[in-house]
Design a protein around this motif. Structure first.
Motif, PDB file in Angstrom:
ATOM      1  N   LEU A 193     -14.995   4.553  43.071  1.00  0.00           N
ATOM      2  CA  LEU A 193     -13.239   3.415  42.907  1.00  0.00           C
ATOM      3  C   LEU A 193     -13.028   3.896  45.043  1.00  0.00           C
ATOM      4  O   LEU A 193     -12.677   5.025  44.176  1.00  0.00           O
ATOM      5  CB  LEU A 193     -13.340   3.674  41.782  1.00  0.00           C
ATOM      6  CG  LEU A 193     -12.027   2.678  41.811  1.00  0.00           C
ATOM      7  CD1 LEU A 193     -12.248   1.320  42.241  1.00  0.00           C
ATOM      8  CD2 LEU A 193     -11.685   2.936  40.490  1.00  0.00           C
ATOM      9  N   HIS A 194     -12.298   3.171  45.196  1.00  0.00           N
ATOM     10  CA  HIS A 194     -11.700   2.889  46.437  1.00  0.00           C
ATOM     11  C   HIS A 194     -10.496   2.250  46.319  1.00  0.00           C
ATOM     12  O   HIS A 194     -10.829   1.094  45.931  1.00  0.00           O
ATOM     13  CB  HIS A 194     -12.151   3.187  47.617  1.00  0.00           C
ATOM     14  CG  HIS A 194     -13.192   3.738  47.670  1.00  0.00           C
ATOM     15  ND1 HIS A 194     -13.446   4.802  48.516  1.00  0.00           N
ATOM     16  CD2 HIS A 194     -14.887   3.254  47.898  1.00  0.00           C
ATOM     17  CE1 HIS A 194     -14.463   5.047  48.918  1.00  0.00           C
ATOM     18  NE2 HIS A 194     -15.207   4.710  48.292  1.00  0.00           N
ATOM     19  N   ILE A 195      -9.190   2.683  45.353  1.00  0.00           N
ATOM     20  CA  ILE A 195      -8.420   2.630  46.043  1.00  0.00           C
ATOM     21  C   ILE A 195      -6.664   2.688  46.626  1.00  0.00           C
ATOM     22  O   ILE A 195      -6.986   3.359  47.394  1.00  0.00           O
ATOM     23  CB  ILE A 195      -7.290   2.783  44.037  1.00  0.00           C
ATOM     24  CG1 ILE A 195      -8.077   2.584  43.225  1.00  0.00           C
ATOM     25  CG2 ILE A 195      -5.442   2.549  43.804  1.00  0.00           C
ATOM     26  CD1 ILE A 195      -6.842   3.243  41.466  1.00  0.00           C
ATOM     27  N   ILE A 196      -7.533   1.331  47.590  1.00  0.00           N
ATOM     28  CA  ILE A 196      -6.308   1.055  48.534  1.00  0.00           C
ATOM     29  C   ILE A 196      -5.024   1.564  48.701  1.00  0.00           C
ATOM     30  O   ILE A 196      -3.874   0.346  48.286  1.00  0.00           O
ATOM     31  CB  ILE A 196      -6.694   0.229  49.778  1.00  0.00           C
ATOM     32  CG1 ILE A 196      -8.496   0.032  49.255  1.00  0.00           C
ATOM     33  CG2 ILE A 196      -6.579   0.375  50.949  1.00  0.00           C
ATOM     34  CD1 ILE A 196      -8.817   1.402  49.573  1.00  0.00           C
ATOM     35  N   ILE A 248      -8.660  -7.681  44.553  1.00  0.00           N
ATOM     36  CA  ILE A 248      -7.395  -6.846  44.767  1.00  0.00           C
ATOM     37  C   ILE A 248      -6.982  -6.324  43.257  1.00  0.00           C
ATOM     38  O   ILE A 248      -5.797  -5.433  43.660  1.00  0.00           O
ATOM     39  CB  ILE A 248      -6.185  -7.975  45.446  1.00  0.00           C
ATOM     40  CG1 ILE A 248      -7.466  -8.861  47.020  1.00  0.00           C
ATOM     41  CG2 ILE A 248      -5.136  -8.438  45.755  1.00  0.00           C
ATOM     42  CD1 ILE A 248      -6.519  -9.892  47.087  1.00  0.00           C
ATOM     43  N   ILE A 249      -7.574  -6.656  42.151  1.00  0.00           N
ATOM     44  CA  ILE A 249      -6.676  -6.011  41.507  1.00  0.00           C
ATOM     45  C   ILE A 249      -7.971  -5.949  40.381  1.00  0.00           C
ATOM     46  O   ILE A 249      -8.663  -6.632  40.165  1.00  0.00           O
ATOM     47  CB  ILE A 249      -5.782  -7.393  40.506  1.00  0.00           C
ATOM     48  CG1 ILE A 249      -5.021  -6.747  41.603  1.00  0.00           C
ATOM     49  CG2 ILE A 249      -5.285  -6.385  39.100  1.00  0.00           C
ATOM     50  CD1 ILE A 249      -2.856  -7.804  41.017  1.00  0.00           C
ATOM     51  N   CYS A 250      -7.806  -5.055  40.296  1.00  0.00           N
ATOM     52  CA  CYS A 250      -9.538  -4.637  38.718  1.00  0.00           C
ATOM     53  C   CYS A 250      -8.674  -3.830  37.068  1.00  0.00           C
ATOM     54  O   CYS A 250      -8.012  -3.847  37.486  1.00  0.00           O
ATOM     55  CB  CYS A 250     -10.176  -3.546  39.681  1.00  0.00           C
ATOM     56  SG  CYS A 250      -9.553  -2.210  39.123  1.00  0.00           S
ATOM     57  N   VAL A 261      -5.500  -2.444  43.538  1.00  0.00           N
ATOM     58  CA  VAL A 261      -4.912  -1.250  42.097  1.00  0.00           C
ATOM     59  C   VAL A 261      -5.598  -2.031  41.055  1.00  0.00           C
ATOM     60  O   VAL A 261      -6.803  -2.619  40.942  1.00  0.00           O
ATOM     61  CB  VAL A 261      -3.189  -1.952  42.376  1.00  0.00           C
ATOM     62  CG1 VAL A 261      -3.543  -3.474  42.076  1.00  0.00           C
ATOM     63  CG2 VAL A 261      -2.776  -1.582  40.760  1.00  0.00           C
ATOM     64  N   MET A 262      -5.623  -1.131  40.033  1.00  0.00           N
ATOM     65  CA  MET A 262      -6.192  -0.731  38.869  1.00  0.00           C
ATOM     66  C   MET A 262      -4.962  -1.785  38.047  1.00  0.00           C
ATOM     67  O   MET A 262      -4.195  -0.434  37.518  1.00  0.00           O
ATOM     68  CB  MET A 262      -7.039   0.804  38.424  1.00  0.00           C
ATOM     69  CG  MET A 262      -7.638   0.104  37.016  1.00  0.00           C
ATOM     70  SD  MET A 262      -8.708   1.136  35.984  1.00  0.00           S
ATOM     71  CE  MET A 262      -8.998   1.743  37.160  1.00  0.00           C
TER      72      MET A 262
END
Ligand code: URA
Length: 209
Positions: free
Chosen positions: A4-7, A160-162, A183-184
């Motif tokens: 999981l890559h959160i930018i 974009i949002i999970c 973003v999560m």
């Protein structure tokens, strides 16, 4: 297990905040979705293979690198995924685009594919599925299953949002798929919207509500 890559780049985070604002109108929302998609795509394509070539500059021959090997396809999940296509094709103009439409059967709650149109050579391409909101993960899992059934070997999922539930759903069904997100968020409400989220991304992109 697919990473999981959160930018967490400041520009992405800033633009996501503007996206959340209920006073952001259709034009700005659409532009933001496209811009954020471009930034996230920049990271999702970080591992594209390169090959060294020689290029003559006005002064000398340079050993330099170009992208080589596997080609890319972007697959927007209809309809909100369409909002990310401008941004990602700005970065990778040669990519082909496939479309997939999935709805949730109101009785069985099972995701049903109602449309799929892929590039003819999809099995030879790396695929990046795009959908701004990864909520329950049902559509994402169904889209990945469809691409695998067509022979696609390398699949990434970009949103974009999970939600934690969406990430878990992909990881359980398709542990090989890497997820890229801005973003999560906390979770889902009873209508399966991401909380706090942005509301209905499709309606906000297309101005349908
Ligand atoms: N789809 C949306 O548009 N928004 C959500 O919060 C979840 C799914």
């Amino acid at each position: 297990m697919g990473e999981l890559h959160i930018i967490d780049h400041p520009l992405v985070q800033h633009k996501i905040s503007l996206l959340r604002d209920k006073n952001t109108g259709t034009k700005e929302f659409r532009e933001l979705v496209s811009e954020i998609a471009m930034f996230i795509c920049y990271e999702a394509t970080r591992d594209l293979p390169l090959k060294e070539i020689e290029m003559e500059t006005p002064l000398a021959v340079a050993k330099t690198k170009i992208i080589s090997g596997r080609k890319l396809a972007f697959i927007p999940i209809l309809r909100a995924g369409l909002g990310m296509i401008d941004g990602v094709t700005t970065l990778v103009p040669a990519a082909k685009i496939g479309h997939i439409g999935i709805f949730r059967d109101p009785n069985s709650k099972v995701p049903v594919k109602y449309y799929s149109k892929m590039p003819e050579d999809i099995a030879e391409r790396d695929a990046i599925i795009v959908d701004p909101m990864l909520a329950t993960g049902n559509s994402a899992v169904a889209a990945i299953t469809e691409l695998k059934s067509l022979g696609v070997k390398h699949i990434k999922f970009m949103c974009i949002i999970c939600s934690p539930q969406g990430v878990e759903a992909i990881r359980t069904a398709h542990p090989d798929v890497e997820i890229y997100t801005g973003v999560m968020d906390k979770g889902l409400n009873e209508d399966h919207y991401i909380i706090p989220g942005v509301g209905d991304a499709g309606d906000r992109i297309f101005g349908t509500k």
